[in-house]
Design a protein around this motif. Structure first.
Motif, PDB file in Angstrom:
ATOM      1  N   THR A 192       0.830  -1.208   0.000  1.00 12.09           N
ATOM      2  CA  THR A 192       0.000   0.000   0.000  1.00 12.09           C
ATOM      3  C   THR A 192       0.863   1.256   0.000  1.00 12.09           C
ATOM      4  OG1 THR A 192      -1.789  -1.136   1.161  1.00 12.09           O
ATOM      5  CG2 THR A 192      -1.795   1.260   1.246  1.00 12.09           C
ATOM      6  N   LEU A 193       1.906   1.248   0.807  1.00  9.19           N
ATOM      7  CA  LEU A 193       2.815   2.399   0.851  1.00  9.19           C
ATOM      8  C   LEU A 193       3.522   2.580  -0.489  1.00  9.19           C
ATOM      9  CD1 LEU A 193       4.316   1.869   4.414  1.00  9.19           C
ATOM     10  CD2 LEU A 193       2.669   3.615   3.719  1.00  9.19           C
ATOM     11  N   HIS A 194       3.905   1.467  -1.124  1.00 13.86           N
ATOM     12  CA  HIS A 194       4.522   1.555  -2.449  1.00 13.86           C
ATOM     13  C   HIS A 194       3.541   2.140  -3.464  1.00 13.86           C
ATOM     14  CE1 HIS A 194       7.686  -1.777  -1.436  1.00 13.86           C
ATOM     15  NE2 HIS A 194       7.969  -0.612  -0.899  1.00 13.86           N
ATOM     16  N   LEU A 195       2.301   1.685  -3.416  1.00 14.74           N
ATOM     17  CA  LEU A 195       1.286   2.193  -4.338  1.00 14.74           C
ATOM     18  C   LEU A 195       1.084   3.688  -4.141  1.00 14.74           C
ATOM     19  CD1 LEU A 195      -0.994   1.795  -6.420  1.00 14.74           C
ATOM     20  CD2 LEU A 195      -2.521   1.237  -4.506  1.00 14.74           C
ATOM     21  N   ARG A 196       0.944   4.100  -2.894  1.00 11.22           N
ATOM     22  CA  ARG A 196       0.727   5.522  -2.615  1.00 11.22           C
ATOM     23  C   ARG A 196       1.920   6.360  -3.060  1.00 11.22           C
ATOM     24  NH1 ARG A 196      -1.312   6.392   3.212  1.00 11.22           N
ATOM     25  NH2 ARG A 196       0.872   6.600   3.801  1.00 11.22           N
ATOM     26  N   GLY A 197       3.128   5.833  -2.825  1.00 10.23           N
ATOM     27  CA  GLY A 197       4.327   6.543  -3.257  1.00 10.23           C
ATOM     28  C   GLY A 197       4.392   6.700  -4.768  1.00 10.23           C
ATOM     29  N   LEU A 198       4.045   5.643  -5.483  1.00  9.39           N
ATOM     30  CA  LEU A 198       4.042   5.705  -6.946  1.00  9.39           C
ATOM     31  C   LEU A 198       3.004   6.699  -7.457  1.00  9.39           C
ATOM     32  CD1 LEU A 198       4.375   1.888  -7.708  1.00  9.39           C
ATOM     33  CD2 LEU A 198       6.030   3.655  -8.365  1.00  9.39           C
ATOM     34  N   LEU A 199       1.823   6.697  -6.852  1.00 12.88           N
ATOM     35  CA  LEU A 199       0.761   7.590  -7.299  1.00 12.88           C
ATOM     36  C   LEU A 199       1.132   9.061  -7.108  1.00 12.88           C
ATOM     37  CD1 LEU A 199      -2.369   5.639  -6.002  1.00 12.88           C
ATOM     38  CD2 LEU A 199      -1.776   6.061  -8.397  1.00 12.88           C
ATOM     39  N   GLU A 200       1.830   9.374  -6.017  1.00  6.78           N
ATOM     40  CA  GLU A 200       2.167  10.773  -5.729  1.00  6.78           C
ATOM     41  C   GLU A 200       3.525  11.202  -6.274  1.00  6.78           C
ATOM     42  OE1 GLU A 200       0.879  13.052  -2.343  1.00  6.78           O
ATOM     43  OE2 GLU A 200       0.493  11.182  -1.274  1.00  6.78           O
ATOM     44  N   ALA A 201       4.289  10.254  -6.811  1.00 10.69           N
ATOM     45  CA  ALA A 201       5.689  10.522  -7.168  1.00 10.69           C
ATOM     46  C   ALA A 201       5.866  11.730  -8.088  1.00 10.69           C
ATOM     47  CB  ALA A 201       6.314   9.280  -7.805  1.00 10.69           C
ATOM     48  N   GLU A 202       5.024  11.880  -9.080  1.00  6.51           N
ATOM     49  CA  GLU A 202       5.221  12.942 -10.070  1.00  6.51           C
ATOM     50  C   GLU A 202       4.733  14.310  -9.603  1.00  6.51           C
ATOM     51  OE1 GLU A 202       4.162  11.992 -14.151  1.00  6.51           O
ATOM     52  OE2 GLU A 202       4.253   9.843 -13.711  1.00  6.51           O
ATOM     53  N   LEU A 203       4.000  14.353  -8.510  1.00  7.22           N
ATOM     54  CA  LEU A 203       3.430  15.619  -8.041  1.00  7.22           C
ATOM     55  C   LEU A 203       3.960  16.061  -6.681  1.00  7.22           C
ATOM     56  CD1 LEU A 203      -0.314  15.015  -9.029  1.00  7.22           C
ATOM     57  CD2 LEU A 203       1.322  16.496 -10.201  1.00  7.22           C
ATOM     58  N   LEU A 204       4.583  15.142  -5.949  1.00  5.39           N
ATOM     59  CA  LEU A 204       4.904  15.415  -4.549  1.00  5.39           C
ATOM     60  C   LEU A 204       5.867  16.580  -4.369  1.00  5.39           C
ATOM     61  CD1 LEU A 204       4.374  14.579  -1.659  1.00  5.39           C
ATOM     62  CD2 LEU A 204       6.274  12.953  -1.830  1.00  5.39           C
ATOM     63  N   ASP A 205       6.933  16.656  -5.158  1.00  4.91           N
ATOM     64  CA  ASP A 205       7.891  17.758  -4.998  1.00  4.91           C
ATOM     65  C   ASP A 205       7.243  19.107  -5.279  1.00  4.91           C
ATOM     66  OD1 ASP A 205       9.965  16.167  -4.172  1.00  4.91           O
ATOM     67  OD2 ASP A 205      10.977  16.092  -6.117  1.00  4.91           O
ATOM     68  N   HIS A 206       6.366  19.154  -6.279  1.00  6.12           N
ATOM     69  CA  HIS A 206       5.665  20.401  -6.557  1.00  6.12           C
ATOM     70  C   HIS A 206       4.802  20.807  -5.363  1.00  6.12           C
ATOM     71  CE1 HIS A 206       6.689  19.221 -10.692  1.00  6.12           C
ATOM     72  NE2 HIS A 206       6.588  20.500 -10.978  1.00  6.12           N
ATOM     73  N   PHE A 207       4.158  19.807  -4.731  1.00  6.78           N
ATOM     74  CA  PHE A 207       3.338  20.093  -3.556  1.00  6.78           C
ATOM     75  C   PHE A 207       4.199  20.596  -2.393  1.00  6.78           C
ATOM     76  CE2 PHE A 207       1.972  18.337   0.569  1.00  6.78           C
ATOM     77  CZ  PHE A 207       0.853  19.129   0.783  1.00  6.78           C
ATOM     78  N   LEU A 208       5.299  19.877  -2.110  1.00  4.87           N
ATOM     79  CA  LEU A 208       6.133  20.216  -0.957  1.00  4.87           C
ATOM     80  C   LEU A 208       6.769  21.590  -1.084  1.00  4.87           C
ATOM     81  CD1 LEU A 208       7.918  16.793  -0.340  1.00  4.87           C
ATOM     82  CD2 LEU A 208       6.099  17.814   1.030  1.00  4.87           C
ATOM     83  N   PHE A 209       7.202  21.942  -2.297  1.00  2.00           N
ATOM     84  CA  PHE A 209       7.881  23.221  -2.500  1.00  2.00           C
ATOM     85  C   PHE A 209       6.947  24.300  -3.043  1.00  2.00           C
ATOM     86  CE2 PHE A 209      11.240  20.001  -2.601  1.00  2.00           C
ATOM     87  CZ  PHE A 209      12.087  20.511  -1.612  1.00  2.00           C
ATOM     88  N   GLN A 210       5.654  23.975  -3.092  1.00  4.01           N
ATOM     89  CA  GLN A 210       4.615  24.920  -3.510  1.00  4.01           C
ATOM     90  C   GLN A 210       4.906  25.532  -4.875  1.00  4.01           C
ATOM     91  OE1 GLN A 210       2.883  27.411  -0.475  1.00  4.01           O
ATOM     92  NE2 GLN A 210       3.915  26.299   1.148  1.00  4.01           N
ATOM     93  N   VAL A 211       5.309  24.659  -5.798  1.00  2.24           N
ATOM     94  CA  VAL A 211       5.530  25.061  -7.185  1.00  2.24           C
ATOM     95  C   VAL A 211       4.276  24.711  -7.974  1.00  2.24           C
ATOM     96  CG1 VAL A 211       6.929  24.692  -9.253  1.00  2.24           C
ATOM     97  CG2 VAL A 211       8.018  24.644  -6.982  1.00  2.24           C
ATOM     98  N   PRO A 212       3.638  25.673  -8.604  1.00  3.19           N
ATOM     99  CA  PRO A 212       2.388  25.380  -9.337  1.00  3.19           C
ATOM    100  C   PRO A 212       2.609  24.307 -10.401  1.00  3.19           C
ATOM    101  CG  PRO A 212       2.727  27.754  -9.131  1.00  3.19           C
ATOM    102  CD  PRO A 212       4.002  27.098  -8.662  1.00  3.19           C
ATOM    103  N   VAL A 213       1.639  23.435 -10.533  1.00  3.09           N
ATOM    104  CA  VAL A 213       1.695  22.378 -11.542  1.00  3.09           C
ATOM    105  C   VAL A 213       0.279  22.064 -11.986  1.00  3.09           C
ATOM    106  CG1 VAL A 213       1.604  20.517  -9.830  1.00  3.09           C
ATOM    107  CG2 VAL A 213       2.573  20.062 -12.087  1.00  3.09           C
ATOM    108  N   GLU A 214       0.138  21.768 -13.266  1.00  5.35           N
ATOM    109  CA  GLU A 214      -1.173  21.422 -13.805  1.00  5.35           C
ATOM    110  C   GLU A 214      -1.628  20.084 -13.234  1.00  5.35           C
ATOM    111  OE1 GLU A 214      -3.182  20.199 -18.112  1.00  5.35           O
ATOM    112  OE2 GLU A 214      -1.012  20.198 -17.820  1.00  5.35           O
ATOM    113  N   VAL A 215      -2.858  20.028 -12.766  1.00  8.58           N
ATOM    114  CA  VAL A 215      -3.411  18.765 -12.263  1.00  8.58           C
ATOM    115  C   VAL A 215      -4.767  18.509 -12.923  1.00  8.58           C
ATOM    116  CG1 VAL A 215      -2.208  18.565 -10.056  1.00  8.58           C
ATOM    117  CG2 VAL A 215      -4.224  20.022 -10.207  1.00  8.58           C
ATOM    118  N   SER A 216      -4.762  18.586 -14.237  1.00  9.14           N
ATOM    119  CA  SER A 216      -5.985  18.329 -14.999  1.00  9.14           C
ATOM    120  C   SER A 216      -6.322  16.847 -14.947  1.00  9.14           C
ATOM    121  CB  SER A 216      -5.782  18.745 -16.456  1.00  9.14           C
ATOM    122  OG  SER A 216      -4.782  17.937 -17.061  1.00  9.14           O
TER     123      SER A 216
END
Length: 201
Positions: free
Chosen positions: A155-179
């Protein structure tokens, strides 16, 4: 009497929502909320033992339906586990990366070391989700649709994979498209990797 109590509870929640939006969690006070609602601070504390509990209840109220719908997408009896995981992943990312939830998550992270808010939200959010997804994955493993493994780690692996491409943008508050289209692509890539690791042997 119960109707009156529920009306008072709702009034507290409505006023607290306004105060949190106006001044933020840290600057909001139970005294200010009490002054706007009317009555004594003891009354508010009878409904909500702390500011953290009050804030969480507001957040919980606004996201619980989406949380439940997200986890209802998981069906271990489906013929296509990957498809079920994709439905779940798309709903999860749409929820986590909505503007409202992102703002709440950032607030929770910033306040986590100062009180009980972090623990409270962890227990009723991520930890609760972990248990639900782990149950789904364990059932899928028992049905032979995934290989046997530690369901909580999976479950932790799944959650990590799902958030992998967006997490750094979230943590550093860098805007990113989430369409929807972007989320769909992220989820398909994440689930493909997950199935490669946990698919039936």
């Amino acid at each position: 009497m119960r109707a009156k109590s529920e009306t008072k509870r709702q009034a507290i929640l409505d006023v607290a929502t306004e105060v949190f939006r106006e001044v933020g969690f840290e600057r909001a006070s139970m005294s200010e909320i009490c002054a706007r609602v009317g009555g004594s601070k003891a009354t508010i504390y009878n409904y909500f033992p702390s500011k953290e509990e009050l804030f969480f209840e507001i957040m919980f109220r606004s996201t619980e339906k989406e949380f439940e719908a997200t986890h209802e997408a998981l069906d271990p009896f489906t013929d296509d586990i990957a498809e079920s995981l994709c439905h779940f992943g798309e709903r999860l990312l749409a929820l986590l990366f909505s503007p409202e939830v992102q703002a709440a998550r950032r607030l929770i992270v910033s306040e986590a070391g100062r009180g009980e808010l972090g623990r409270l939200c962890f227990e009723r959010g991520p930890q609760r989700s972990l248990a639900m997804v782990s149950d789904f994955l364990q059932a899928a493993m028992d049905l032979g649709k995934l290989r046997q493994a530690d369901a909580q780690v999976a479950t932790l692996h799944l959650r990590g994979l799902l958030e992998a491409e967006l997490l750094d943008h979230f943590l550093f508050q860098v805007p990113v498209e989430v369409s929807e289209e972007k989320i769909r692509g992220i989820v398909v890539r994440a689930v493909t990797v997950f199935i490669a690791a946990y698919g039936p042997v």
